[in-house]
Design a protein around this motif. Structure first.
Motif, short mmCIF file in Angstrom:
data_model
loop_
_atom_site.label_atom_id
_atom_site.label_comp_id
_atom_site.label_asym_id
_atom_site.label_seq_id
_atom_site.Cartn_x
_atom_site.Cartn_y
_atom_site.Cartn_z
N LYS A 385 -59.33 101.26 91.60
CA LYS A 385 -58.58 100.46 92.57
C LYS A 385 -57.19 101.07 92.77
O LYS A 385 -56.53 101.46 91.79
N CYS A 386 -56.76 101.16 94.02
CA CYS A 386 -55.49 101.84 94.31
C CYS A 386 -54.78 101.19 95.49
O CYS A 386 -55.43 100.75 96.44
N TYR A 387 -53.46 101.12 95.39
CA TYR A 387 -52.63 100.63 96.48
C TYR A 387 -51.69 101.73 96.95
O TYR A 387 -51.07 102.41 96.12
N LYS A 388 -51.57 101.89 98.26
CA LYS A 388 -50.60 102.83 98.83
C LYS A 388 -49.25 102.12 98.92
O LYS A 388 -49.01 101.36 99.84
N CYS A 389 -48.39 102.38 97.97
CA CYS A 389 -47.12 101.67 97.86
C CYS A 389 -45.93 102.46 98.42
O CYS A 389 -44.94 101.87 98.83
N HIS A 390 -46.00 103.77 98.38
CA HIS A 390 -44.96 104.66 98.89
C HIS A 390 -43.68 104.65 98.06
O HIS A 390 -43.11 105.70 97.79
N THR A 391 -43.18 103.46 97.69
CA THR A 391 -41.94 103.39 96.91
C THR A 391 -42.19 102.66 95.59
O THR A 391 -43.15 101.88 95.46
N LEU A 392 -41.30 102.91 94.65
CA LEU A 392 -41.40 102.27 93.33
C LEU A 392 -41.24 100.76 93.45
O LEU A 392 -41.95 100.00 92.77
N LYS A 393 -40.35 100.31 94.31
CA LYS A 393 -40.15 98.86 94.47
C LYS A 393 -41.41 98.18 94.99
O LYS A 393 -41.82 97.13 94.49
N ASN A 394 -42.05 98.81 95.99
CA ASN A 394 -43.30 98.23 96.49
C ASN A 394 -44.37 98.19 95.41
O ASN A 394 -45.14 97.22 95.31
N ALA A 395 -44.41 99.24 94.58
CA ALA A 395 -45.39 99.28 93.50
C ALA A 395 -45.15 98.14 92.51
O ALA A 395 -46.08 97.44 92.10
N MET A 396 -43.90 97.94 92.13
CA MET A 396 -43.58 96.88 91.17
C MET A 396 -43.86 95.49 91.75
O MET A 396 -44.29 94.58 91.03
N ASP A 397 -43.63 95.32 93.04
CA ASP A 397 -43.96 94.04 93.69
C ASP A 397 -45.47 93.78 93.64
O ASP A 397 -45.92 92.66 93.38
N PHE A 431 -36.86 101.95 87.74
CA PHE A 431 -38.02 101.27 87.14
C PHE A 431 -37.56 100.21 86.15
O PHE A 431 -38.01 99.06 86.18
N LYS A 432 -36.61 100.60 85.28
CA LYS A 432 -36.13 99.65 84.27
C LYS A 432 -35.36 98.51 84.92
O LYS A 432 -35.47 97.35 84.49
N ASN A 433 -34.59 98.81 85.95
CA ASN A 433 -33.86 97.76 86.66
C ASN A 433 -34.82 96.77 87.31
O ASN A 433 -34.58 95.55 87.31
N LEU A 434 -35.90 97.29 87.89
CA LEU A 434 -36.89 96.43 88.56
C LEU A 434 -37.60 95.53 87.56
O LEU A 434 -37.92 94.37 87.87
N ILE A 435 -37.84 96.05 86.36
CA ILE A 435 -38.44 95.20 85.32
C ILE A 435 -37.51 94.06 84.98
O ILE A 435 -37.94 92.91 84.83
#
Length: 435
Positions: A385-397, A431-435
């Motif tokens: 399973k995979c999502y095209k997120c493009h950015t780290l923020k989109n991935a974390m969301d 990444f750490k800030n988003l967490i």
């Protein structure tokens, strides 16, 4: 060596400015960059009577009027600028090679390179030598440009350098006394043109070695073994029949040295880094108990499979330093829980198929960066399973909707960060800030 010369410095980043300060006194120096400099650097260079040229066309600057060109290591060996420099047969070096000629005679120099594990290995050597009272000066690809720390280096120092392939490519005279090659795998191929050129650049860490010099080599890595078969150094191997890892113990000279269950950092890759570092330490006088105590407390290096926190039963790990698939393999081998993998970044023709044998625990892939579509196709072809997120923020969301307690979120991109970030540390910090 560098007096009354006409010198062109290509690139006004930290290393270029550092080189300019060293050369300004006795030479006619020009420095060029693609973008305008900060006021601070402009004022500094003006005070040193250094000419500044801002241009996006540095190719036209290259001419035989210059005796020496100091290049930023990021300028690709395959670039038109480098081709012209070679055609005109102008001496071209980098800031580290320049600094070498200003070092004290008989200085002990330790150099560490490799596709993966450099920074952890260098950090371990640095901390352990300082623990034993040695005066260690750390620089190179970690810390400060060598030209900036010349004043702090004395004959009784030990100079410890992390050296990248970009820096090694331009070495001519530079020589270490102890060189470590942690491992080799295909990476930075856009810079070197092919894997063979990359390996030959790495081999420069053994330049001018004799039997008096030490080479510490990973015998478990076939490419490292092949590359170093004809070097003249005294070779000491790890992952061989004398220095190895077995049954949760680390052995040196076939003697049990370290109980790995008491070591904080985990993973075979980290144990190999420890082994390489200890083989360097064995060249000095050390206290085994001090070493063991240190390793039981050492938390590892930031952005290298760095544990960030556990939140709602989910463990988060920051491996932003993973800039090639081999690094991602190392991270994947560390865990045995379901993994939500954030993968992607700059397109350097990396081959994600290298991950095939190590993705059994990967539950979802979140594709980011310039290679988003490539990562997406890779995942779908392997029925992940995979999502095209493009950015780290989109991935974390997206991860918030997918991850469950008992699972792992792993940023191990297998790609350079430079499509979206200035450096991998910035990606890891976000990444750490988003967490």
């Amino acid at each position: 060596m560098y007096e009354n010369k006409k010198i062109l410095i290509l690139g006004a980043a930290r290393s270029g400015i550092a080189a300019a300060k060293v050369l300004a006194k006795n030479n006619d120096v020009t420095i060029s960059d693609l973008k305008p400099l900060s006021k601070e650097n402009t004022d500094l260079l003006n005070s040193l009577n250094i000419k500044i040229i801002i241009t996006e066309n540095q190719l036209d600057l290259i001419s035989n009027e210059y005796d020496v060109i100091i290049k930023n290591p990021a300028i690709m060996s395959t670039s038109k600028v480098m081709q012209k420099i070679k055609e005109l047969k102008i001496k071209c070096i980098n800031e580290m090679e320049l600094a070498y000629h200003y070092l004290p005679q008989d200085l002990k120099i330790i150099g560490v390179t490799g596709s993966n594990g450099k920074t952890t290995t260098v950090t371990l050597i640095n901390e352990l030598l300082k623990l034993h009272g040695y005066k260690v000066i750390l620089g190179g690809n970690i810390g400060y440009p060598l030209c900036d720390i010349l004043d702090s280096i004395t004959r009784d120092s030990i100079l410890l350098l992390e050296i990248s392939d970009h820096q090694l490519y331009d070495f001519i005279d530079f020589k270490t006394n102890i060189s470590v090659l942690t491992n080799l795998c295909p990476t930075h191929l856009d810079y070197h043109g092919n894997y063979e050129n990359y390996k030959l650049a790495k081999k420069n860490i053994f330049n001018h070695h004799t039997k008096e010099d030490i080479a510490i080599i990973n015998k478990g890595n076939a490419d490292s073994l092949e590359l170093t078969k004809d070097i003249k150094s005294t070779k000491i191997y790890f992952n061989d029949e004398h220095n190895y890892i077995k049954d949760n113990y680390l052995y040196i000279n076939n003697e049990q040295f370290l109980d790995l269950t008491k070591v904080k950092i985990k993973g075979k890759h980290n144990y190999e880094n420890i082994l390489a570092a200890l083989l360097v330490l064995k060249q000095f006088s050390i206290d085994k108990e001090k070493v063991i105590k240190f390793l039981s407390e050492f938390n590892g290096v930031e952005h290298r499979i760095e544990y960030v926190k556990t939140k709602d039963g989910v463990e988060y790990y920051n491996d932003s330093k993973s800039t090639n698939p081999t690094s991602t393999i190392t991270a994947l081998k560390t865990f045995n829980k379901p993994i939500h993998l954030i993968l992607g970044g700059l397109n350097r023709n990396q081959d994600f198929n290298e991950l095939n044998d190590y993705i059994k625990d990967v539950k979802v892939i979140y594709a980011i960066g310039e290679v988003t579509q490539i990562v997406y196709k890779y995942a779908i072809d392997r029925k992940i399973k995979c999502y095209k997120c493009h950015t780290l923020k989109n991935a974390m969301d997206k991860i918030k909707d997918e991850v469950k307690s008992g699972e792992i979120v792993l940023l191990s991109p297998g790609s350079s960060s430079q499509d979206q970030y200035q450096k991998f540390e910035d990606r890891g910090q976000e990444f750490k800030n988003l967490i």
